[in-house]
Scaffold this active site. Structure first.
Site, PDB file in Angstrom:
ATOM      1  N   LYS A 258       0.886   4.539   6.607  1.00 24.10           N
ATOM      2  CA  LYS A 258       1.588   4.478   5.932  1.00 24.10           C
ATOM      3  C   LYS A 258       2.224   2.653   5.178  1.00 24.10           C
ATOM      4  O   LYS A 258       3.728   3.143   3.393  1.00 24.10           O
ATOM      5  CB  LYS A 258       2.468   3.203   7.026  1.00 24.10           C
ATOM      6  CG  LYS A 258       1.897   2.185   7.260  1.00 24.10           C
ATOM      7  CD  LYS A 258       2.801   1.019   8.953  1.00 24.10           C
ATOM      8  CE  LYS A 258       2.391  -0.023   8.947  1.00 24.10           C
ATOM      9  NZ  LYS A 258       3.144  -0.973   9.845  1.00 24.10           N
ATOM     10  N   ARG A 259       1.150   2.558   4.642  1.00 23.03           N
ATOM     11  CA  ARG A 259       0.842   1.520   3.307  1.00 23.03           C
ATOM     12  C   ARG A 259       1.021   2.422   1.410  1.00 23.03           C
ATOM     13  O   ARG A 259       1.255   1.637   0.930  1.00 23.03           O
ATOM     14  CB  ARG A 259       0.220   0.461   3.051  1.00 23.03           C
ATOM     15  CG  ARG A 259       0.416  -0.575   4.403  1.00 23.03           C
ATOM     16  CD  ARG A 259       1.225  -1.573   3.914  1.00 23.03           C
ATOM     17  NE  ARG A 259       1.317  -2.687   5.444  1.00 23.03           N
ATOM     18  CZ  ARG A 259       2.019  -2.875   5.686  1.00 23.03           C
ATOM     19  NH1 ARG A 259       3.110  -2.698   5.239  1.00 23.03           N
ATOM     20  NH2 ARG A 259       2.345  -3.900   6.655  1.00 23.03           N
TER      21      ARG A 259
END
Ligand code: GLU
Length: 502
Positions: A258-259
């Site tokens: 997600k980063r």
């Protein structure tokens, strides 16, 4: 094939990652292909990981992208409730049943004791080889077990993995898969608070909801032998399994996280997610100007291939072609340029009124007033030139306000002082021109005066939009209107004169 019933079973622990959207898509395509049922089940038994708003986010994301479940917490259905937290009472009896059948047992080890064991041996597993030396109903005397049960502290129920067996199953994507049972851990199936863990709740629900095929991410492959053992222990028929490949980072190295969105500058979530701190807030594909059908097409081909080179496939075209055996085993690299390309293709195909409604908020936020008909004309002229819907506005800003800066390098090359009066004459003609006569006001004037179009058109373009990019000039001027175009030419001529005399 028996009735196809598939489920997408996310845990509401935050925004739904793009990998989850792809899992939902493959389930949806498979269900539709086989006239089956696509179910949304919310796996929220782990209250410590529950995040407010996540379930709504999941429902909204599926709705946006167009994979509507036939049965879900919101819609209901014959096998509900579809939220595991509302099914709590169901699970305990199944844990008890497994204990009675001798396939599960009570364990009393405290979290501290287990932590110490894991510290001593990072490879430690609570299983075939270790369970007899630990604190559980298999190793302790019946009296001691009764005493600990009565005391009621740190009681969990664990699955009893059989010794010395090869646990095998066929996966639609991976083929034959096998595990040595001695290497599997005795997973906790019921926690101290009486809540089931994922493993128990998941298979009980898949059974009760008559799920025929479990299509899920590869990260669950290592849990599948446990599930196979549980199905067998209950005497239930296990569903068929298909474990989807990982989605890899753009570099091809490692799982897309997600980063990575923030790191590589693109969305990895379908919709924006606003958290309290910026670090946990993410922009979505929707908010970044992608059309849902483009995202669906892009995601479908991230791991699945219909077997030919055709790439533009809308959902209806994909359904009959979809099959699990055409999903690849290896990870699929996330390539945002490909997503942008798909989006461009779908924007070109999209209805102009629909695009207009998508950009109307952005236009209003910028403080411009434009009616729907005008916006839809802007979309018609701009759509071939953008990859995301918001670029219709950012790249077509001149449709909303006169340019304030100009491409001076081109002015120096192309503007001739002797053309000044002609430009002003053209502007005068434009003052009274209607949409249909814009072309003759410009081109007619140039030709009547034996001038060169090549000398005028670039300069007029700069006057209208500030630079050399943009859609068809005459059409753009027709949309802006004769008066506005005339005004822009007059203003620009002043600027051109300054530039060449500077
Ligand atoms: N709740 C699990 C998840 O969050 C479901 C896995 C499965 O489909 O079995 O992905």
């Amino acid at each position: 094939m028996t009735d196809v019933r598939v489920r997408f079973a996310p845990s509401p622990t935050g925004a739904l990652h793009i990998g989850g959207v792809r899992t939902a898509l493959y389930n949806y395509l498979f269900a539709k292909k086989h006239q089956g049922t696509f179910i949304l089940r919310i796996e929220d038994t782990d209250q410590t990981r529950y995040v407010e708003g996540a379930e709504q986010y999941i429902a909204e994301a599926l709705h946006w992208i167009g994979f509507e479940p036939e049965e879900s917490p919101l819609k209901g259905g014959n096998y509900g409730p579809y939220r595991q937290s509302e099914r709590k009472d169901i699970y305990k009896q199944y844990a008890d049943q497994l204990i009675e059948l001798g396939h599960a047992y009570y364990a009393f080890d405290t979290p501290d004791e287990l932590d110490t064991l894991r510290k001593q041996d990072p490879e430690f597993k609570y299983g075939v080889k270790t369970r007899n030396s630990l604190k559980n109903s298999l190793s302790l005397s019946p009296d001691e077990v009764q005493r600990l049960l009565a005391q009621g502290e740190h009681i969990t129920v664990r699955l009893k993995i059989p010794a010395d067996e090869i646990i095998e199953f066929t996966d639609h994507i991976r083929g034959h898969v096998s595990f040595d049972s001695n290497e599997l851990d005795d997973k906790v199936i019921l926690k101290g608070d009486g809540m089931p863990t994922y493993h128990l709740a998941n298979i009980v629900d898949d059974h009760l909801m008559k799920i025929s095929h479990v299509i899920r991410g590869e990260e669950w492959l290592s849990s599948t032998p446990h599930h196979v053992i549980m199905y067998r222990s209950f005497g239930w028929q296990a569903p068929e399994f298909a474990h989807l490949p990982l989605i890899l980072k753009p570099t091809g190295q490692g799982k897309l996280s997600k980063r990575d969105g923030a790191k590589f500058g693109f969305p990895v979530f379908p919709l924006s997610w606003i958290a309290e701190n910026e670090e946990d807030s993410f922009i979505g594909f929707r908010e970044d100007g992608y059309l849902p059908e483009a995202l669906g097409n892009f995601l479908a081909l991230l791991g699945w291939s219909p077997g030919d080179d055709e790439e533009i496939l809308d959902i209806e075209t994909m359904i009959p072609r979809f099959s699990l055996d055409k999903i690849v085993k290896s990870g699929a690299r996330f390539d945002i340029d490909k997503a942008l390309w798909f989006n461009q293709q779908y924007i070109i195909k999209a209805d102009n009124h629909r695009l207009a409604s998508l950009i109307s908020k952005q236009v209003a936020t910028l403080g411009y007033q434009a009616d729907a008909a005008y916006l839809s004309e802007v979309c018609r002229l701009m759509k071939e030139r953008v990859h995301r819907t918001h670029e219709i506005v950012s790249k077509g800003m001149f449709f909303f306000s006169a340019p304030t800066t100009y491409d001076d390098a081109t002015i120096i090359k192309k503007y001739k002082a002797e053309n000044k009066q002609h430009l002003l004459n053209i502007a005068d003609q434009l003052m009274t021109a209607d949409q249909a006569s814009i072309e003759s006001a410009v081109k007619g004037y140039v030709q009547d005066n034996q001038l060169k179009l090549g000398e005028f058109m670039p300069i007029i373009r700069i006057a209208i939009s500030g630079n050399m990019q943009g859609p068809d000039l005459i059409e753009s001027m027709a949309l802006l209107g004769g008066k506005e175009s005339a005004q822009r030419i007059k203003t620009a001529v002043d600027h051109f004169e300054k530039v060449i005399h500077a």
